[in-house]
Design an enzyme around this catalytic site. Structure first.
Site, PDB file in Angstrom:
ATOM      1  N   GLU A   1      -0.049  -3.792 -39.738  1.00  0.00           N
ATOM      2  CA  GLU A   1      -0.991  -4.901 -39.654  1.00  0.00           C
ATOM      3  C   GLU A   1      -2.372  -4.417 -40.057  1.00  0.00           C
ATOM      4  O   GLU A   1      -2.882  -3.436 -39.518  1.00  0.00           O
ATOM      5  CB  GLU A   1      -1.025  -5.453 -38.222  1.00  0.00           C
TER       6      GLU A   1
ATOM      7  N   GLU B   1       2.043  -9.699 -26.799  1.00  0.00           N
ATOM      8  CA  GLU B   1       1.222  -8.703 -27.491  1.00  0.00           C
ATOM      9  C   GLU B   1       0.007  -8.377 -26.640  1.00  0.00           C
ATOM     10  O   GLU B   1      -0.707  -9.261 -26.182  1.00  0.00           O
ATOM     11  CB  GLU B   1       0.772  -9.197 -28.858  1.00  0.00           C
TER      12      GLU B   1
END
Length: 294
Positions: A248, A154
């Site tokens: 998210e 990520e």
């Protein structure tokens, strides 16, 4: 895992939209809320894995028909980008333990800041630290390959890591690791800070894109900020991305204090997680439909 509404991408939601930990009661609530709001996948952060009943969680996810992905960052005392061998060793153990937990839950994808602590560094990454990252993730990738799993790198902003801040950084690191099951994880919140735009990185990563986080520039309701999601979703269509797209968002009303501080959540842009999630599910589906109709 079957996506709904004829969409080809599974649409996920981060468990921290619902709950701040992974205790049995919290996990049961997160699974039920994720199912009720029409998502295909639940992402679990393993920052609280000591309280996670893996077998019970796996059974609950299966019963709800949900897929699962796991994510984590490391801590400064267990940081694989450190120059200190003891600190690196602690971080590597956390990663291997997290891989086992992910598989135990029925997941095949462990992603996140697997390469460093999650927090503001006071110095650039050292050459020795980067060598440690590459060595650790090579070993983790080999174990993941034996388990039939993939790892995600990520890409996080400069205030959360000094290792990988852009798509080009992530591609270079993946190249150095040299494992086909190490994929790139793009996150629109972080891209907004570090990238020139939301399109070029998608094209650069191309078929090596393995996971996507959708978040607004302020982590609130999708579409309420200034991000150009239309161009981003069109870029995903350009490369034929069919992997998970997970919403998210964080609120200090939900996230436990320690993690809330790590993520610098000083103000709440929402208080009703269910309303937020339903809106996000519809927003992402609408963007995917629009991109497919071009």
């Amino acid at each position: 895992m079957v996506a709904t509404d004829t969409l080809t991408n599974p649409i996920g939601v981060h468990a921290l939209v619902w709950v701040g930990d992974t205790s049995p009661a919290s996990l049961a609530l997160a699974v039920e809320k994720t199912r009720a709001t029409g998502f295909d996948l639940l992402e679990l952060s393993l920052h609280d894995s000591v309280n996670l009943d893996v077998a019970a969680a796996r059974d609950a996810l299966r019963a709800a028909g949900l897929g699962v992905a796991c994510s984590r960052g490391l801590a400064f005392d267990a940081d694989v980008s450190s120059d200190d061998p003891a600190v690196v060793e602690r971080g590597e153990k956390l990663l291997h333990d997290s891989l086992a937990v992910t598989q135990g839950l029925g997941g095949t994808h462990l992603t996140g800041a697997l390469y460093s602590a999650l927090g503001k560094y006071g110095h650039p990454l050292t050459e020795a630290g980067r060598r440690n990252v590459v060595a650790v993730l090579r070993r983790l990738a080999a174990e993941a390959q034996a388990r039939g799993m993939t790892l995600g790198l990520e890409i996080c902003n400069r205030y959360e890591t000094n290792v990988v801040n852009t798509a080009r950084d992530a591609l270079r690191l993946a190249d150095d690791i040299g494992a086909g099951n190490v994929l790139i994880h793009l996150d629109t919140y972080h891209m907004n800070i570090e990238e020139d735009d939301l399109v070029r990185p998608v094209h650069e990563v191309g078929e090596r894109l393995g996971y996507v986080h959708i978040g607004e520039n302020h982590r609130g309701y999708l579409g309420s900020g200034h991000l150009d999601f239309t161009s981003f979703f069109h870029a995903l269509g350009d490369i034929g991305y069919r992997g998970p797209i997970t919403f998210e968002s964080f609120s200090s009303a939900v996230v436990m204090r320690g993690l809330s501080n790590d993520l610098a959540i000083w103000r709440n842009l929402w208080s009703d997680g269910e309303d937020l999630a339903r809106h996000a599910r519809a927003f992402i589906a609408g963007q995917l439909h629009a991109a497919a109709a071009r």
